[in-house]
Design a protein around this motif. Structure first.
Motif, PDB file in Angstrom:
ATOM      1  N   THR A 129      50.520  33.101  73.441  1.00 17.80           N
ATOM      2  CA  THR A 129      50.293  34.420  74.008  1.00 17.80           C
ATOM      3  C   THR A 129      50.634  35.506  72.998  1.00 17.80           C
ATOM      4  O   THR A 129      51.327  35.263  72.004  1.00 17.80           O
ATOM      5  N   TRP A 130      50.164  36.705  73.266  1.00 12.00           N
ATOM      6  CA  TRP A 130      50.409  37.855  72.387  1.00 12.00           C
ATOM      7  C   TRP A 130      51.903  38.140  72.288  1.00 12.00           C
ATOM      8  O   TRP A 130      52.428  38.394  71.205  1.00 12.00           O
ATOM      9  N   GLN A 131      52.580  38.116  73.423  1.00 14.26           N
ATOM     10  CA  GLN A 131      53.995  38.447  73.433  1.00 14.26           C
ATOM     11  C   GLN A 131      54.825  37.418  72.654  1.00 14.26           C
ATOM     12  O   GLN A 131      55.710  37.782  71.874  1.00 14.26           O
ATOM     13  N   HIS A 132      54.558  36.133  72.885  1.00 14.32           N
ATOM     14  CA  HIS A 132      55.341  35.097  72.212  1.00 14.32           C
ATOM     15  C   HIS A 132      55.100  35.121  70.708  1.00 14.32           C
ATOM     16  O   HIS A 132      56.027  34.966  69.909  1.00 14.32           O
ATOM     17  N   TYR A 133      53.870  35.326  70.289  1.00 14.38           N
ATOM     18  CA  TYR A 133      53.549  35.374  68.863  1.00 14.38           C
ATOM     19  C   TYR A 133      54.253  36.553  68.190  1.00 14.38           C
ATOM     20  O   TYR A 133      54.678  36.469  67.038  1.00 14.38           O
ATOM     21  N   GLY A 134      54.395  37.640  68.937  1.00 17.56           N
ATOM     22  CA  GLY A 134      55.011  38.836  68.366  1.00 17.56           C
ATOM     23  C   GLY A 134      56.511  38.754  68.234  1.00 17.56           C
ATOM     24  O   GLY A 134      57.113  39.606  67.555  1.00 17.56           O
ATOM     25  N   GLU A 135      57.156  37.769  68.855  1.00 23.32           N
ATOM     26  CA  GLU A 135      58.607  37.646  68.728  1.00 23.32           C
ATOM     27  C   GLU A 135      59.023  37.339  67.292  1.00 23.32           C
ATOM     28  O   GLU A 135      60.098  37.740  66.859  1.00 23.32           O
ATOM     29  N   GLU A 136      58.190  36.617  66.571  1.00 20.24           N
ATOM     30  CA  GLU A 136      58.429  36.348  65.141  1.00 20.24           C
ATOM     31  C   GLU A 136      57.190  36.769  64.358  1.00 20.24           C
ATOM     32  O   GLU A 136      56.622  35.998  63.588  1.00 20.24           O
ATOM     33  N   LEU A 137      56.774  38.014  64.574  1.00 15.21           N
ATOM     34  CA  LEU A 137      55.480  38.459  64.075  1.00 15.21           C
ATOM     35  C   LEU A 137      55.358  38.372  62.561  1.00 15.21           C
ATOM     36  O   LEU A 137      54.404  37.802  62.031  1.00 15.21           O
ATOM     37  N   GLU A 138      56.330  38.932  61.833  1.00 21.35           N
ATOM     38  CA  GLU A 138      56.215  38.975  60.380  1.00 21.35           C
ATOM     39  C   GLU A 138      56.189  37.571  59.785  1.00 21.35           C
ATOM     40  O   GLU A 138      55.413  37.285  58.874  1.00 21.35           O
ATOM     41  N   ARG A 139      57.031  36.687  60.306  1.00 22.22           N
ATOM     42  CA  ARG A 139      57.029  35.317  59.796  1.00 22.22           C
ATOM     43  C   ARG A 139      55.711  34.617  60.126  1.00 22.22           C
ATOM     44  O   ARG A 139      55.154  33.895  59.282  1.00 22.22           O
ATOM     45  N   ASN A 140      55.192  34.829  61.325  1.00 23.43           N
ATOM     46  CA  ASN A 140      53.927  34.209  61.713  1.00 23.43           C
ATOM     47  C   ASN A 140      52.768  34.734  60.868  1.00 23.43           C
ATOM     48  O   ASN A 140      51.881  33.981  60.465  1.00 23.43           O
ATOM     49  N   LEU A 141      52.765  36.037  60.605  1.00 24.69           N
ATOM     50  CA  LEU A 141      51.683  36.616  59.803  1.00 24.69           C
ATOM     51  C   LEU A 141      51.753  36.155  58.349  1.00 24.69           C
ATOM     52  O   LEU A 141      50.718  35.941  57.704  1.00 24.69           O
ATOM     53  N   GLU A 142      52.943  36.044  57.818  1.00 22.67           N
ATOM     54  CA  GLU A 142      53.079  35.533  56.451  1.00 22.67           C
ATOM     55  C   GLU A 142      52.563  34.101  56.345  1.00 22.67           C
ATOM     56  O   GLU A 142      51.882  33.744  55.383  1.00 22.67           O
ATOM     57  N   ASP A 143      52.880  33.283  57.351  1.00 23.84           N
ATOM     58  CA  ASP A 143      52.387  31.908  57.360  1.00 23.84           C
ATOM     59  C   ASP A 143      50.868  31.885  57.498  1.00 23.84           C
ATOM     60  O   ASP A 143      50.183  31.121  56.796  1.00 23.84           O
ATOM     61  N   LEU A 144      50.320  32.729  58.378  1.00 23.97           N
ATOM     62  CA  LEU A 144      48.866  32.788  58.562  1.00 23.97           C
ATOM     63  C   LEU A 144      48.173  33.266  57.295  1.00 23.97           C
ATOM     64  O   LEU A 144      47.156  32.701  56.874  1.00 23.97           O
ATOM     65  N   SER A 145      48.722  34.301  56.670  1.00 21.34           N
ATOM     66  CA  SER A 145      48.131  34.819  55.437  1.00 21.34           C
ATOM     67  C   SER A 145      48.137  33.759  54.332  1.00 21.34           C
ATOM     68  O   SER A 145      47.158  33.610  53.595  1.00 21.34           O
ATOM     69  N   GLY A 146      49.242  33.003  54.227  1.00 19.24           N
ATOM     70  CA  GLY A 146      49.303  31.950  53.213  1.00 19.24           C
ATOM     71  C   GLY A 146      48.274  30.873  53.442  1.00 19.24           C
ATOM     72  O   GLY A 146      47.635  30.393  52.492  1.00 19.24           O
ATOM     73  N   ARG A 147      48.072  30.469  54.706  1.00 24.58           N
ATOM     74  CA  ARG A 147      47.062  29.453  54.994  1.00 24.58           C
ATOM     75  C   ARG A 147      45.654  29.958  54.709  1.00 24.58           C
ATOM     76  O   ARG A 147      44.805  29.219  54.221  1.00 24.58           O
ATOM     77  N   LEU A 148      45.400  31.233  55.003  1.00 26.32           N
ATOM     78  CA  LEU A 148      44.083  31.806  54.701  1.00 26.32           C
ATOM     79  C   LEU A 148      43.855  31.890  53.191  1.00 26.32           C
ATOM     80  O   LEU A 148      42.737  31.680  52.704  1.00 26.32           O
ATOM     81  N   GLN A 149      44.910  32.181  52.448  1.00 30.09           N
ATOM     82  CA  GLN A 149      44.778  32.352  51.003  1.00 30.09           C
ATOM     83  C   GLN A 149      44.548  31.026  50.279  1.00 30.09           C
ATOM     84  O   GLN A 149      43.733  30.953  49.354  1.00 30.09           O
ATOM     85  N   ARG A 150      45.235  29.966  50.714  1.00 32.03           N
ATOM     86  CA  ARG A 150      45.101  28.685  50.011  1.00 32.03           C
ATOM     87  C   ARG A 150      44.087  27.728  50.658  1.00 32.03           C
ATOM     88  O   ARG A 150      43.942  26.585  50.228  1.00 32.03           O
TER      89      ARG A 150
END
Length: 491
Positions: free
Chosen positions: A105-126
């Motif tokens: 859900t949007w709320q649960h993902y946002g609890e660790e937003l910066e860490r989740n986005l960094e992980d997502l960005s890394g997967r998109l990049q590599r």
């Protein structure tokens, strides 16, 4: 072209995302939202600065796309996996949206937003990002059937929205003026007004009302990828579009691979649909209108897969219809047999049909409105737009069902809910000439509420005087919310 080299090498003055101004981008729509839980370290001021910088980056891409219509962009993916852009896409995603197959859900993902986005960005990049199947859901249609839609997982929504934001900078320079669907700064009423002015000001005597049968489910993946590659040479973008197309659908625990079509509900589906119809239909219609076969006036307005074409001469319309069917068949598309028809319509339709003893001119529907040949008090031709009967009855049925469910709620809560429903109805259907239909709708809503209140108890004391008082308090009076078409287009 070396997309990054040409588009990023020059500094240009800041400007708005679209040439015509229009509505703010999705990221700007949520500027006033609060931050997610446990994500208070980043202030709104920083987000505003990031948004401005992100728009400046896309402005450079947009300028290159406008300047050179043949250029192919080779480096766009770095704009997508930018953490700042992913963050803006996250905030632009609906907070109460349905969860996908992973249950995130949007709320649960946002609890660790910066860490989740960094992980997502890394997967998109590599290249480690994997698209997940969409969850099948159904929404009722006005004819009683159900329209299938797809519910992607949250990360797919975020990446698709970011990709759409970047690709729009390229394709807004290519899309033609008579295309109105799913474009920033354009709406259904822009399309309705363009059609109204075209019928009233041009020599339109015949209207071809067309609808593509099951368009979103019939899109050919191979053709779509070819169309995207006309402008996009960045294989990372192409590869991820293929991932979303091939992710498939999960329904009742059964996974079905996607062989064609793009599920309605994904953030990128509207853009892909516009790209497909731009090359398969819009460019062809523009070329046909300029050819020798198109004698007389001709107008064309398209919103998504629903489009209307006006002709001055019947023989030209019939020839166009035959060639259009062949054109669409080439790309795996087919016109809806019952929703597509050629009708005599325009300022001379009533006179010509009366001479032939054929009665009043036929009507046609477009974007929820029935279009009718009418006249002013002085006898001049006037286009009348009224709420489509199926839309009218469908909305009333929805309200009646919900009122029965809320029968024993507090009157103030139900009244507040009905007020929002009526105001939303007025905002869309409040066009000049449609005031009688708005009044009738309000009357029917009040009448339904009255009988619902009387069923709350066998010893009811609800009278028409009570209803009148409640209507004055909670049911706003009908009003027109849109100007006359020529006034809007003149502005």
């Amino acid at each position: 072209m070396n997309g990054r080299g040409k588009s990023d090498s020059r500094i240009v003055p800041e400007k708005r995302p679209n040439k015509g101004g229009g509505a703010p981008p999705p990221a700007e729509d949520v500027e006033g939202r609060g931050l997610a839980k446990r994500n208070t370290g980043r202030q709104t001021r920083h987000r505003a600065q990031d948004r401005r910088r992100l728009q400046q980056e896309l402005d450079r891409v947009r300028q290159v796309a406008e300047r050179d219509k043949e250029v192919r962009f080779t480096t766009l993916w770095h704009h997508v996996y930018s953490i700042d852009r992913l963050r803006e896409s996250y905030y632009a995603t609906k907070r109460d949206g349905s969860a996908g197959v992973d249950g995130e859900t949007w709320q649960h993902y946002g609890e660790e937003l910066e860490r989740n986005l960094e992980d997502l960005s890394g997967r998109l990049q590599r290249g480690a990002y994997r698209a997940k199947p969409v969850k099948r859901a159904y929404v009722p249609k006005e004819d009683g059937r159900k329209r299938p839609i797809g519910v992607p997982v949250l990360e797919d929504k975020i990446v698709q929205r970011a990709t759409t934001e970047v690709l729009n900078a390229v394709y807004e320079a290519d899309f033609l003026g008579f295309s109105y669907g799913f474009r920033r700064g354009r709406s259904q009423h822009n399309a309705l007004d363009a059609l109204a002015v075209g019928i009233e000001k041009r020599k339109v005597n015949w209207v071809y009302d067309a609808d593509i049968c099951g368009f979103f489910d019939a899109i050919d993946h191979e053709w779509l990828v070819k169309f995207v590659e006309h402008r996009i040479a960045d294989q990372r973008v192409i590869r991820h579009i293929k991932k979303w197309l091939k992710a498939g659908v999960l329904e009742d625990g059964v996974w079905q691979i996607g062989k064609k079509g793009t599920p309605q509900g994904g953030s990128i589906s509207p853009l892909l649909a516009n790209i497909y119809l731009h090359y398969a239909l819009d460019l062809w219609v523009r070329a046909w209108r300029r050819s020798a076969a198109a004698r007389g006036d001709m107008i064309y307005v398209r919103y998504a897969d629903d489009f209307v074409i006006g002709f001055e001469r019947k023989e030209v319309a019939e020839r166009f219809q035959a060639e259009l069917c062949e054109r669409l068949r080439k790309f795996g598309l087919e016109l809806h047999s019952t929703k597509t028809r050629l009708v005599e319509f325009g300022r001379y339709a009533a006179r010509d049909r009366r001479r032939r003893g054929e009665g009043k001119p036929e009507t046609f529907s477009f974007l929820g409105f029935t279009h009718i040949c009418s006249t002013t008090r002085k006898g001049r031709f006037k286009l009348l737009r009224q709420t489509k009967a199926k839309k009218f009855q469908g909305k009333l049925k929805e309200i009646r069902t919900e009122l029965r469910r809320r029968m024993h709620w507090r009157i103030a809560e139900v009244g507040s809910w009905l007020k929002k429903k009526l105001e939303g109805h007025y905002r869309y259907y409040g066009v000049p000439g449609n005031l009688p239909a708005l009044k009738k709708f309000r009357y029917e809503v009040g009448r339904t509420w009255y009988w619902t209140l009387r069923r709350r108890s066998q010893k009811t004391n609800v009278t028409y005087e009570t209803l009148s008082r409640l209507e004055k308090q909670w049911l706003p009076a009908p009003r027109l919310t849109h100007p006359y078409p020529d006034q809007r287009l003149r502005v």
